[in-house]
Enzyme design. Structure first.
Site: not given
Ligand code: SAM
Ligand code: SF4
Ligand code: DTB
Length: 329
Positions: A47, A51, A54, A91, A124, A184, A256
């Site tokens: 990606c 973030c 992530c 989802c 979802c 959500c 959730r």
């Molecule tokens: N890329 C899309 C986005 O950012 O909305 C969808 C996937 S993203 C991985 C979905 C959510 O997963 C993130 O917004 C975050 O809240 C949660 N998430 C991702 N990595 C995480 C982690 N290491 N611990 C807890 N929650 C996490």
């Molecule tokens: Fe990309 Fe992860 Fe951020 Fe979603 S949460 S936009 S998958 S870096």
């Protein structure tokens, strides 16, 4: 409810807060069934966004292999398995900054959605940014809910993400609502934010019109190679207070208990249900990290005398309705 009222609620003695949350929960969710949602990462890794939490950001060295968008048959096989295991919501997540309208990949996602929707579960997706048109196309394909987390307060967000803004996230949420999708939207605890940041996020969620259909409360899963790998874990009573306040502030919303559940004890999870959580991610895996197995979760619910939410009869095809009638008889 104002931010100051949220603070007052939050900082009460725990048992007093639990009493109030319990009362709201009983009034709004008398049978307190637990929704089982199965997650599948349909497009993993690589990606563009940064973030800090992530595993899937290409800016961090997490060792996660980048994969292509899964094919229809693979996704359908996962979805059928999830339904057979008792999930009522499926989802699908993609490690994208957002949807690119009119591309073959988006067409493939819509095709996947339309086939998964035929299985009778809530569908979802979480695909990143969305225009109103893309949201309408997803709705048309059979998506019931769009997951797009705000993660934390607007003030703390720039410490976590710099490649897109809070305003971008809010725009997508509005697009999903405009298209008539359930929203959500939730957050992550344990990224170095204060309790004030967590309640600020809740203040913003309360302001949504319509209210979010579900709020996932994630505890950070520390991923090696990310800037937050060594963050201090969230304490159980902080999590409990946050769930209870969310239950009180958003009485009709599913709350959730999301990422980080595998670090909780059974007793900790039981308290979270008591405080008003009525949904979990189910199926042994989140997007890239493990979570409790189906057997562990079903055993815990059984031990607690809690029942999984049953599939909505309206969502089922004739064969499935017949199967339910036979089971019930
Ligand atoms: N890329 C899309 C986005 O950012 O909305 C969808 C996937 S993203 C991985 C979905 C959510 O997963 C993130 O917004 C975050 O809240 C949660 N998430 C991702 N990595 C995480 C982690 N290491 N611990 C807890 N929650 C996490
Ligand atoms: Fe990309 Fe992860 Fe951020 Fe979603 S949460 S936009 S998958 S870096
Ligand atoms: C949400 O709030 N949590 C889920 C789902 N929505 C997409 C994702 C949790 C991801 C946890 C880390 C991982 O497995 O990569």
């Amino acid at each position: 409810m104002t931010l100051s009222e949220l603070h007052d609620l939050y900082h009460q003695p725990v048992f007093q807060l639990l009493d109030q949350a319990r009362a709201v929960c009983r009034a709004n969710w008398p049978d307190h069934a637990i929704q089982l949602c199965t997650l599948l990462s349909i497009k993993t890794g690589g990606c563009s966004e940064d973030c800090a939490y992530c595993a899937q950001s290409s800016r961090h060295h997490t060792g996660l292999a980048r994969e292509e968008l899964l094919g229809l048959d693979t996704v359908l096989a996962h979805a059928r398995r999830a339904r057979a295991s008792g999930a009522t919501r499926f989802c699908m997540g993609a490690a994208w900054r957002g949807v690119r309208e009119g591309t073959p990949k988006f067409a493939q996602v819509k095709r996947i959605v339309s086939e998964v929707a035929k299985l009778g579960m809530e569908v979802c997706v979480t695909l990143g940014e969305l225009t109103e048109r893309a949201a309408a196309e997803l709705k048309e394909a059979g998506v019931t809910a769009y997951n797009h987390n705000l993660d934390t307060s607007p003030e703390f967000y720039p410490n976590i993400v710099t490649t897109h803004t809070y305003a971008d996230r809010l725009r997508t949420i509005r697009a999903a609502q405009q298209a008539g999708l359930d929203v959500c939207c939730g957050g992550i605890l344990g990224m170095g934010e204060t309790v004030g940041d967590r309640l600020r996020l809740l203040e913003i969620l309360i302001g949504f019109d319509p209210a979010p259909e579900s709020v996932p409360i994630n505890c950070l899963v520390g991923i090696d190679g990310t800037p937050l790998a060594d963050a201090q874990p969230v304490g159980i009573f902080d999590l409990l207070r946050m769930i209870a306040v969310t239950r009180i502030a958003l009485p009709g919303t599913k709350v959730r208990l999301s990422a980080g559940r595998s670090y909780l004890t059974k007793e900790g999870q039981a308290l979270c249900f008591y405080a008003g959580a009525n949904s979990i991610f189910y199926g042994g895996k989140l997007l890239t990290t493990p979570s409790p197995t189906e057997d562990e979760d079903l055993a815990l619910l059984r031990e607690l005398g809690l029942t999984p939410l049953e599939p909505k009869k309206a969502c089922l095809n004739d064969l499935q309705k017949a199967a339910l009638t036979v089971t019930a008889a």
